[in-house]
Scaffold this motif. Structure first.
Motif, PDB file in Angstrom:
ATOM      1  N   VAL A 196     -51.087  26.124  57.372  1.00 30.08           N
ATOM      2  CA  VAL A 196     -52.475  26.586  57.086  1.00 30.08           C
ATOM      3  C   VAL A 196     -52.454  27.038  55.526  1.00 30.08           C
ATOM      4  N   ASP A 197     -53.325  26.307  54.733  1.00 25.94           N
ATOM      5  CA  ASP A 197     -53.452  26.578  53.228  1.00 25.94           C
ATOM      6  C   ASP A 197     -55.063  26.933  53.160  1.00 25.94           C
ATOM      7  N   THR A 198     -55.334  28.105  52.747  1.00 22.60           N
ATOM      8  CA  THR A 198     -56.773  28.303  52.761  1.00 22.60           C
ATOM      9  C   THR A 198     -56.957  28.846  50.910  1.00 22.60           C
ATOM     10  N   GLY A 199     -58.185  28.333  50.473  1.00 23.03           N
ATOM     11  CA  GLY A 199     -58.309  28.848  49.154  1.00 23.03           C
ATOM     12  C   GLY A 199     -59.985  29.060  49.014  1.00 23.03           C
ATOM     13  N   MET A 200     -60.276  30.194  48.501  1.00 21.09           N
ATOM     14  CA  MET A 200     -61.727  30.994  48.473  1.00 21.09           C
ATOM     15  C   MET A 200     -61.961  30.789  46.866  1.00 21.09           C
ATOM     16  N   GLU A 253     -59.987  31.483  39.544  1.00 19.68           N
ATOM     17  CA  GLU A 253     -59.001  32.176  40.673  1.00 19.68           C
ATOM     18  C   GLU A 253     -59.331  31.638  41.980  1.00 19.68           C
ATOM     19  N   MET A 254     -58.237  31.577  42.516  1.00 20.84           N
ATOM     20  CA  MET A 254     -58.409  31.203  44.061  1.00 20.84           C
ATOM     21  C   MET A 254     -57.671  32.168  44.968  1.00 20.84           C
ATOM     22  N   LEU A 255     -58.474  32.636  45.611  1.00 19.98           N
ATOM     23  CA  LEU A 255     -57.986  33.872  46.581  1.00 19.98           C
ATOM     24  C   LEU A 255     -57.478  32.798  47.867  1.00 19.98           C
ATOM     25  N   ASN A 313     -53.366  23.257  40.194  1.00 18.86           N
ATOM     26  CA  ASN A 313     -54.869  23.025  40.454  1.00 18.86           C
ATOM     27  C   ASN A 313     -55.367  23.667  41.804  1.00 18.86           C
ATOM     28  N   ALA A 314     -54.274  24.220  42.552  1.00 15.62           N
ATOM     29  CA  ALA A 314     -54.489  25.016  43.821  1.00 15.62           C
ATOM     30  C   ALA A 314     -53.617  25.969  44.186  1.00 15.62           C
ATOM     31  N   GLY A 315     -53.803  26.919  44.970  1.00 18.72           N
ATOM     32  CA  GLY A 315     -52.968  28.124  45.293  1.00 18.72           C
ATOM     33  C   GLY A 315     -51.713  27.377  46.165  1.00 18.72           C
ATOM     34  N   MET A 316     -51.893  26.297  46.831  1.00 15.79           N
ATOM     35  CA  MET A 316     -50.932  25.741  47.563  1.00 15.79           C
ATOM     36  C   MET A 316     -49.981  25.081  46.722  1.00 15.79           C
ATOM     37  N   ASN A 317     -49.781  24.741  45.371  1.00 18.13           N
ATOM     38  CA  ASN A 317     -49.247  24.105  44.714  1.00 18.13           C
ATOM     39  C   ASN A 317     -47.808  24.345  44.858  1.00 18.13           C
ATOM     40  N   TRP A 374     -65.136  28.839  50.952  1.00 16.81           N
ATOM     41  CA  TRP A 374     -63.836  28.922  51.380  1.00 16.81           C
ATOM     42  C   TRP A 374     -63.727  27.296  52.212  1.00 16.81           C
ATOM     43  N   ASN A 375     -62.247  27.149  51.638  1.00 14.81           N
ATOM     44  CA  ASN A 375     -61.715  25.801  52.228  1.00 14.81           C
ATOM     45  C   ASN A 375     -60.421  26.221  53.116  1.00 14.81           C
ATOM     46  N   ILE A 376     -60.562  26.001  54.250  1.00 18.97           N
ATOM     47  CA  ILE A 376     -59.395  26.310  55.302  1.00 18.97           C
ATOM     48  C   ILE A 376     -58.574  24.811  55.560  1.00 18.97           C
ATOM     49  N   VAL A 377     -57.659  24.552  55.004  1.00 20.36           N
ATOM     50  CA  VAL A 377     -56.790  23.324  55.176  1.00 20.36           C
ATOM     51  C   VAL A 377     -55.613  23.593  56.253  1.00 20.36           C
ATOM     52  N   PHE A 378     -55.935  22.468  57.155  1.00 25.01           N
ATOM     53  CA  PHE A 378     -54.708  22.274  58.092  1.00 25.01           C
ATOM     54  C   PHE A 378     -53.894  21.543  57.682  1.00 25.01           C
ATOM     55  N   ILE A 388     -56.331  25.593  37.362  1.00 23.40           N
ATOM     56  CA  ILE A 388     -57.017  24.817  36.385  1.00 23.40           C
ATOM     57  C   ILE A 388     -57.368  23.397  36.869  1.00 23.40           C
ATOM     58  N   ARG A 389     -58.580  23.167  36.868  1.00 23.83           N
ATOM     59  CA  ARG A 389     -59.008  21.959  37.238  1.00 23.83           C
ATOM     60  C   ARG A 389     -59.632  21.081  35.951  1.00 23.83           C
ATOM     61  N   VAL A 390     -59.005  20.234  35.331  1.00 18.82           N
ATOM     62  CA  VAL A 390     -59.451  19.488  34.119  1.00 18.82           C
ATOM     63  C   VAL A 390     -59.079  18.086  34.235  1.00 18.82           C
ATOM     64  N   PHE A 449     -61.254  16.422  54.012  1.00 19.76           N
ATOM     65  CA  PHE A 449     -59.841  15.792  54.327  1.00 19.76           C
ATOM     66  C   PHE A 449     -59.182  16.374  52.951  1.00 19.76           C
ATOM     67  N   TRP A 450     -58.535  17.559  53.055  1.00 18.72           N
ATOM     68  CA  TRP A 450     -58.034  17.992  51.703  1.00 18.72           C
ATOM     69  C   TRP A 450     -56.544  17.347  51.176  1.00 18.72           C
ATOM     70  N   GLU A 451     -56.496  16.835  49.982  1.00 15.28           N
ATOM     71  CA  GLU A 451     -55.481  16.082  49.346  1.00 15.28           C
ATOM     72  C   GLU A 451     -55.151  16.713  47.981  1.00 15.28           C
TER      73      GLU A 451
HETATM   74  N1  SER Z   1     -55.719  23.820  48.687  1.00 17.30           N
HETATM   75  C1  SER Z   1     -57.298  23.913  49.267  1.00 17.30           C
HETATM   76  C2  SER Z   1     -58.122  23.702  48.313  1.00 17.30           C
HETATM   77  O1  SER Z   1     -57.703  23.660  47.086  1.00 17.30           O
HETATM   78  C3  SER Z   1     -57.323  25.101  49.818  1.00 17.30           C
HETATM   79  O2  SER Z   1     -56.754  26.017  49.113  1.00 17.30           O
HETATM   80  O3  SER Z   1     -59.329  23.883  48.238  1.00 17.30           O
END
Ligand code: SER
Length: 994
Positions: free
Chosen positions: A255-259, A116-118, A65-69, A232-236, A93-95, A192-194
């Motif tokens: 750093v984990d970002t997703g646009m 798609e998450m950049l 569900n995110a690029g960081m998985n 754009w979400n920039i997570v620390f 995919i977010r379902v 606060f991203w989880e």
């Molecule tokens: N993991 C964060 C998000 O999904 C940044 O990519 O928003």
């Protein structure tokens, strides 16, 4: 408040404004490429390909569900990153779960099931300052977005978690020139991203984009406005959320970002809705092209979209991208109910709204065409995508036929139920019936839980059902019940944890190290050598009690410090072996894994006076023959799995079992069932891989490496370890024949399998086939048995023409061969078995046809003789005929009507007996019929009474004139007696009434 008119004016102004900044080429493809070029070429990041949307190693999420998985383990410190700065565009995919956009899809222009998450990542490299700078520069300098359209948010802190306000980030933004009134703090929910309920997390800073850009609208941020959206979400990433809900600090900062790629495209193409950009328009146009009978897409939302047509366009387009992606990545609806429901939703839309069968498959081509150049696995797996869509559509249609009629009946009683799609959730039928029995006043937590647990209804479906039947539904209460159930099942499994385990843990006994199970090699003489292992007895368990010593021939378990025996895992059976002690031998018949402790079960063999004590030291030897047979069978299972995939396209392993004698593989095949020719081909292919003597290589990889392969066979739904994952690979030059993650033990070369045969095939339902295979000696035996029985069948085939006048002889030969094939336990290759059975069937048919001709001739002759009074029988005279038509042929039926037809002008009863079945037929010409004398009465009082049978009418004829007795089984030893009685009764009846 902005009026509509002023909005229009603003938009015109805005469009001009944006056009001034944007490059001439603003296609989605270029936008994506610019992102990658910026990070990879200008900012020195490494490209990491998008992971499949199937989370191979993570049970905490159903979809990626995110690029960081794919980097989760790097964040929590369990894995070393290969590069410290990376970037990519990731399929997401977010379902369901924490990030669930399914229910709003279609109702707005920017929520999607697939997107798609950049993203760019720093693993312990840069942190807040550079992350913000990199993002800001890309947006302003590369994409040329006007800074007065951008807002940034940052984390305001949280008392409960003892986290402070992120003032550092606030200052960074200020230093980058963002106006203070556009830097806004938000709480846990927004900033606060989880990733999920557990896992890496941290404060984030988000960049939002204002599509209007007229005045400061910072007070409207995060309010769900379609024209003021997060970009754009920039997570620390600094923390980990633990199972108990607490938060702990991670060893490094990342750093984990997703646009959101689709949102960025909408902005750069100056559209309010993602569906109006070229990430979607090609699909909307494809639907229009395929459904010319429908109105075109107009981009209407809410009430303006009065007939929901535009919403349906959007849902179908959105879902098609999700379905195509999932299927290309090896996910199967068989295993993922969410995917199945979404597919069914699409079939339902294409049938009911778009009225076009096959639309889903057709649209999947467009998706592959549009995204295949970014995600080549889509192009590679296109036939798999098609195959599964076809299969599911067929299943859907069958379901439609059966479920809709039943649901239709229920809907008649309550029109509101019409809004529920029973095909998306077929268990609505039993669930609704159950509710109607209960007649509740509300759907409280308990009832809702039953609907969820017993009938498998989703909370959203329960909500819709409750609405349809006008019952209040307490969703919160259901969530509480679900939590309680989760806790209970956890407790249960904890209780199940053996008392022994508890005791071992209390005594701090070290876990059994079983790494040596892989310590074996092939010697030059082609024999396998298994390293013996020095072991120490740590505990002896007898009848679940720990004892100090054990005597001869008593069944018990030994807990050793280490082992070289394999314990059952991944379908492979456990090893056998022996432990040589100074004065005794322990025969290990099986091992059992209790968490990380391995028990060796078996018997001690020694003098009756000897006892084996704790702390004894011995040498553990693997039962070599047994293990080698298992290894052969396990490698053959992999070969079967990959050959099946190659032959049948989309397949999915359901389960497997590997023992020393055979292996079993249950596998779903989405398409036509396996034929004899398929089976023959599979055997041929596997045997030719065996004869090519290919090396079987085993390597240890981690989850990052696993994601690099896309020709890998995995078990859908299986969660693989993130570290020390064993990969078993068979290659022919550079071509991968089989590549599977597997913890089992394998032969080192395919030639060691010697030979392969499939000896059993059984379909378990529509798609799953259960196959049993054998290798080595067993396979050779099966092949020998096969050629023996084939020879016998061929011989019989040849004798058919010679024995044509002896149908009984042929029938007996067929029956005996058939029972040899079916009933015996002999190992036989499936395809030979089926071929032989088919040949035997053919012979039977041939015999029957010939016998029928002979029988007809016989009947004609016999009845003529009866009519001519040439047959001596007590029961026939010129006024009537009661005749037993004696035939020695073993036939299913004797055509009695042929016999009675020859006696048109006289009352006639004919009885026959063949293959232990009696038949009787009776005809009385009209002129002989009286109140007391009719065909049915005559038969009833004779044969029917004596044989305890029953009468069946002849279609279209009066039972007074003609009727039959239903064929009835009669034991051969009773036959003569019963026949005599029935004929006597028939004659008595005739004498009395005719
Ligand atoms: N993991 C964060 C998000 O999904 C940044 O990519 O928003």
């Amino acid at each position: 408040m902005i009026t509509t008119t002023s909005k229009t004016i603003i938009r015109q102004h805005v469009t001009r404004n944006i056009c001034k900044y944007v490059n001439s080429d603003r296609s989605a493809r270029v936008i994506r490429q610019k992102f990658l070029d910026y990070f990879l070429k200008d900012c020195n990041h490494q490209f990491i390909r998008s992971s499949p949307v199937v989370p191979y190693c993570d049970p905490s999420v159903a979809f990626v569900n995110a690029g960081m998985n794919q980097f989760k383990n790097i964040f929590v410190g369990n894995q070393e990153p290969k590069f410290s700065k990376v970037a990519n565009s990731q399929k997401c995919i977010r379902v369901g779960g924490k990030h669930n956009d399914l229910n709003v899809v279609g109702t707005d222009g920017y929520h999607h099931t697939f997107f798609e998450m950049l993203g760019n990542w720093s693993f312990g490299d840069y942190f807040k300052t550079e992350a913000c700078e990199l993002a800001w520069k890309l947006l302003l300098d590369v994409y040329k977005l006007p800074s007065d359209r951008l807002y940034v948010t940052y984390f305001e802190g949280d008392e409960k978690l003892e986290l402070e306000e992120d003032l550092e980030t606030k200052e960074i933004w200020q230093s980058l020139g963002v106006r203070p009134d556009r830097i806004i703090p938000f709480g846990l929910n927004e900033n606060f991203w989880e990733m999920g309920a557990t896992g890496p997390c941290g404060p984030c800073t988000e960049i939002h984009y204002d599509h209007i850009g007229f005045e400061n609208r910072s007070n409207l941020l995060n309010k769900g406005l379609f024209d003021l959206t997060e970009l754009w979400n920039i997570v620390f990433i600094e923390y980990n959320r633990n199972i108990d809900g607490s938060i702990s600090v991670l060893p490094n900062k990342h750093v984990d970002t997703g646009m959101g790629f689709e949102r960025l495209t909408a902005i750069l193409q100056d559209k309010n809705s993602n569906y109006d950009t070229d990430t979607f328009t090609y699909l909307i146009e494809a639907i229009e092209k395929n459904c010319p009978h429908l109105e075109k897409y107009k981009g209407l939302y809410g009430e303006k979209d009065w007939n929901n047509l535009d919403t349906s366009y959007r849902i179908l387009a959105d879902h098609l991208r999700m379905i195509t992606t999932c299927l290309a990545d090896g996910m199967v609806p068989e295993q993922n109910q969410k995917l199945r429901r979404i597919m069914r939703k699409c079939f339902s839309l294409s049938t009911n709204v778009f009225q076009k069968d096959g639309l889903v498959k057709e649209l999947s081509n467009y998706v592959v065409d549009n995204l295949g150049h970014v995600y080549p696995e889509m192009e590679r797996n296109i036939s798999q995508i098609h195959q599964i869509i076809d299969y599911e559509e067929e299943v859907y249609k069958d379901l439609q036929k059966s479920a809709e009629s039943e649901w239709g009946e229920l809907v008649k009683g309550n029109e509101k139920l019409k809004h529920l799609d029973v095909l998306e959730a077929p268990s609505l039928i039993p669930a609704y019936k159950d509710l109607m029995k209960l007649k509740p006043k509300e759907i409280n937590g308990e009832i809702a839980f039953k609907l969820y647990d017993t009938f498998g209804l989703d909370p959203s479906v329960i909500e819709k059902l409750a609405m349809s039947i006008n019952l209040p539904f307490d969703k919160k209460q259901l969530m509480i019940e679900l939590e309680i159930a989760k806790k209970k099942s956890k407790q249960k499994s904890e209780i199940r944890m053996n008392d022994l385990l508890h005791q071992f843990a209390l005594e701090s006994i070290p876990k059994t190290c079983d790494n040596s199970k892989y310590n074996y090699r092939k010697l030059e003489n082609n024999n396998y050598e298994f390293e013996p292992l020095k072991v120490k007895v740590l505990r002896i368990i007898h009848h679940n009690e720990v004892v100090r010593k054990i005597g001869s021939d008593t069944f018990c378990s030994l807990l050793l410090d280490k082992t070289n025996l394999y314990s059952e895992a991944g379908g492979q059976a456990s090893d056998k072996g022996i432990i040589q002690f100074d004065k005794a031998i322990f025969d290990v018949t099986e091992t059992e894994k209790l968490n990380s402790y391995i028990l060796h079960k078996g018997f001690l063999k020694c003098k009756s006076t000897y006892n084996l004590c704790v702390d004894s030291v011995g040498t553990l030897l693997v039962d070599k023959e047994n293990r080698i047979s298992i290894m052969k069978n396990h490698t053959a299972t992999h070969l079967l799995n990959s050959v099946l995939k190659q032959l049948k396209g989309a397949t999915c392993q359901k389960s497997s079992k590997v023992t020393e004698n055979f292996f079993n593989l249950d596998i779903a095949i989405f398409g036509p069932k396996l034929t004899i020719t398929d089976i023959e081909e599979i055997e041929y292919k596997i045997n030719s891989i065996i004869s090519k003597k290919l090396d079987v290589e085993t390597m240890i990889i981690d989850s990052q490496k696993l994601l690099e392969y896309d020709d890998i066979i995995t078990v859908p739904g299986e969660i693989y370890p993130e570290e020390n994952l064993r990969l078993v690979e068979i290659k022919e030059k550079d071509r991968v024949i089989s590549r599977e993650p597997c913890c089992g033990t394998h032969v080192t070369n395919t030639s060691d399998i010697e030979h392969f045969s499939l000896v059993k095939m059984k379909y378990l339902g529509r798609s799953t086939v259960s196959l049993n295979g054998v290798t080595g000696h067993n396979s050779k035996m099966a092949t020998e048995n096969g050629s023996e029985i084939s020879d016998e069948v061929n011989m019989l085939k040849k004798t058919v023409s010679e024995n044509i006048d002896k149908p009984d002889v042929l029938n007996i030969a067929v029956a005996s061969l058939r029972s040899k094939i079916i009933a015996s336990e002999t190992l036989l290759p499936v395809y030979i078995k089926q071929k032989c059975l088919k040949d035997l069937d053919d012979i039977s048919k041939q015999v029957k046809t010939i016998a029928k001709v002979t029988l007809n001739e016989f009947i004609d002759m016999e009845m003529q003789n009866v009519l001519d009074s040439k047959v001596q029988t007590t029961y026939s005279n010129k006024k009537y005929i009661i005749h037993y038509l004696r035939t020695s042929m073993i036939l299913e039926t004797v055509p009695l009507q042929r016999a009675t037809k020859m006696c048109k002008n006289i009352p006639v009863m004919v009885i026959s007996y063949t293959d232990n079945v009696v038949q009787a037929r009776c005809c009385v010409p009209k002129k002989f019929c009286t109140e007391n004398f009719t065909a049915d009465k005559w038969l009833q009082e004779s044969a029917v009474k004596v044989f305890e049978g029953c009468i069946t009418n002849v279609k279209g004829q009066s039972e007074k004139l003609v009727c039959n007795m239903k064929p009835k089984r009669v034991n051969i030893q009773d036959w003569d007696y019963l026949l005599k009685h029935s004929m006597q009764a028939a004659q008595e009846f005739v004498d009395k009434y005719l």
